[in-house]
Design a protein around this motif. Structure first.
Motif, PDB file in Angstrom:
ATOM      1  N   ILE A   5      16.637  25.634  98.278  1.00 38.22           N
ATOM      2  CA  ILE A   5      16.234  24.523  97.417  1.00 38.22           C
ATOM      3  C   ILE A   5      17.287  23.437  97.498  1.00 38.22           C
ATOM      4  O   ILE A   5      18.487  23.717  97.369  1.00 38.22           O
ATOM      5  N   VAL A   6      16.847  22.200  97.713  1.00 38.15           N
ATOM      6  CA  VAL A   6      17.766  21.062  97.806  1.00 38.15           C
ATOM      7  C   VAL A   6      17.268  19.961  96.872  1.00 38.15           C
ATOM      8  O   VAL A   6      16.073  19.692  96.802  1.00 38.15           O
ATOM      9  N   PHE A   7      18.214  19.332  96.156  1.00 36.92           N
ATOM     10  CA  PHE A   7      17.900  18.204  95.286  1.00 36.92           C
ATOM     11  C   PHE A   7      18.550  16.956  95.859  1.00 36.92           C
ATOM     12  O   PHE A   7      19.712  16.981  96.262  1.00 36.92           O
ATOM     13  N   PHE A   8      17.778  15.865  95.873  1.00 38.36           N
ATOM     14  CA  PHE A   8      18.233  14.607  96.444  1.00 38.36           C
ATOM     15  C   PHE A   8      18.168  13.492  95.409  1.00 38.36           C
ATOM     16  O   PHE A   8      17.165  13.347  94.707  1.00 38.36           O
ATOM     17  N   LYS A   9      19.228  12.683  95.358  1.00 37.00           N
ATOM     18  CA  LYS A   9      19.241  11.457  94.561  1.00 37.00           C
ATOM     19  C   LYS A   9      19.407  10.310  95.555  1.00 37.00           C
ATOM     20  O   LYS A   9      20.347  10.291  96.347  1.00 37.00           O
ATOM     21  N   LEU A  10      18.491   9.352  95.504  1.00 41.97           N
ATOM     22  CA  LEU A  10      18.476   8.270  96.480  1.00 41.97           C
ATOM     23  C   LEU A  10      19.198   7.029  95.975  1.00 41.97           C
ATOM     24  O   LEU A  10      19.292   6.792  94.770  1.00 41.97           O
ATOM     25  N   MET A  81      18.192  11.355 105.729  1.00 47.22           N
ATOM     26  CA  MET A  81      18.699  11.616 104.386  1.00 47.22           C
ATOM     27  C   MET A  81      20.108  11.039 104.211  1.00 47.22           C
ATOM     28  O   MET A  81      20.421  10.508 103.145  1.00 47.22           O
ATOM     29  N   LYS A  82      20.936  11.117 105.222  1.00 47.56           N
ATOM     30  CA  LYS A  82      22.285  10.540 105.123  1.00 47.56           C
ATOM     31  C   LYS A  82      22.230   9.042 104.872  1.00 47.56           C
ATOM     32  O   LYS A  82      23.081   8.482 104.198  1.00 47.56           O
ATOM     33  N   SER A  89      23.674  15.680  98.513  1.00 48.33           N
ATOM     34  CA  SER A  89      22.630  16.499  97.916  1.00 48.33           C
ATOM     35  C   SER A  89      23.274  17.773  97.366  1.00 48.33           C
ATOM     36  O   SER A  89      24.424  18.076  97.663  1.00 48.33           O
ATOM     37  N   VAL A  90      22.520  18.502  96.558  1.00 46.50           N
ATOM     38  CA  VAL A  90      22.976  19.808  96.078  1.00 46.50           C
ATOM     39  C   VAL A  90      21.920  20.833  96.464  1.00 46.50           C
ATOM     40  O   VAL A  90      20.734  20.511  96.571  1.00 46.50           O
ATOM     41  N   CYS A  91      22.366  22.070  96.717  1.00 38.90           N
ATOM     42  CA  CYS A  91      21.398  23.078  97.124  1.00 38.90           C
ATOM     43  C   CYS A  91      21.758  24.439  96.564  1.00 38.90           C
ATOM     44  O   CYS A  91      22.891  24.691  96.146  1.00 38.90           O
ATOM     45  N   VAL A  92      20.756  25.306  96.575  1.00 32.16           N
ATOM     46  CA  VAL A  92      20.898  26.706  96.226  1.00 32.16           C
ATOM     47  C   VAL A  92      20.101  27.491  97.256  1.00 32.16           C
ATOM     48  O   VAL A  92      18.959  27.141  97.573  1.00 32.16           O
ATOM     49  N   ASP A  93      20.686  28.547  97.771  1.00 23.87           N
ATOM     50  CA  ASP A  93      20.017  29.457  98.693  1.00 23.87           C
ATOM     51  C   ASP A  93      20.082  30.844  98.077  1.00 23.87           C
ATOM     52  O   ASP A  93      21.161  31.295  97.679  1.00 23.87           O
ATOM     53  N   TYR A  94      18.942  31.517  98.008  1.00 22.81           N
ATOM     54  CA  TYR A  94      18.938  32.860  97.416  1.00 22.81           C
ATOM     55  C   TYR A  94      17.877  33.732  98.055  1.00 22.81           C
ATOM     56  O   TYR A  94      16.917  33.246  98.656  1.00 22.81           O
TER      57      TYR A  94
END
Length: 96
Positions: A5-10, A81-82, A89-94
């Motif tokens: 899961i990745v969250f993006f702020k533009l 995205m860059k 961005s922030v992410c979580v992998d599980y």
């Protein structure tokens, strides 16, 4: 299964800009064999602390997640995205 899961702020938080970037992400669907599931969600609250876009992807294994990370189409997405991100961005992998 691995969930990523990745969250993006533009930088540009206008609806048109957010929709355009969401389409760049959605465009990966069906084009990267190891990508088993993709969901792109757009923030509906628009608070200062909100991120604009959430990306949820699923893979059969960590090896598949790694293959996705280096896939040419994903590399194009990361380049886009860059250019549009406001910071990182922030992410979580599980394991799911």
């Amino acid at each position: 299964m691995i969930t990523h899961i990745v969250f993006f702020k533009l930088k540009d938080r206008s609806p048109d800009s957010i929709q355009a970037t969401a389409q760049v992400l959605t465009n990966m669907e069906g084009k990267i064999p190891v990508l088993k599931h993709i969901e792109v969600g757009l923030d509906i609250l628009h608070q200062e602390r909100s991120y604009d876009i959430a990306l949820v992807t699923k893979f059969d294994s960590l090896e598949d997640l790694s293959a996705y990370d280096g896939h040419p189409l994903h590399l194009e997405v990361k380049k886009h995205m860059k250019e549009v991100l406001d910071g990182t961005s922030v992410c979580v992998d599980y394991q799911s």
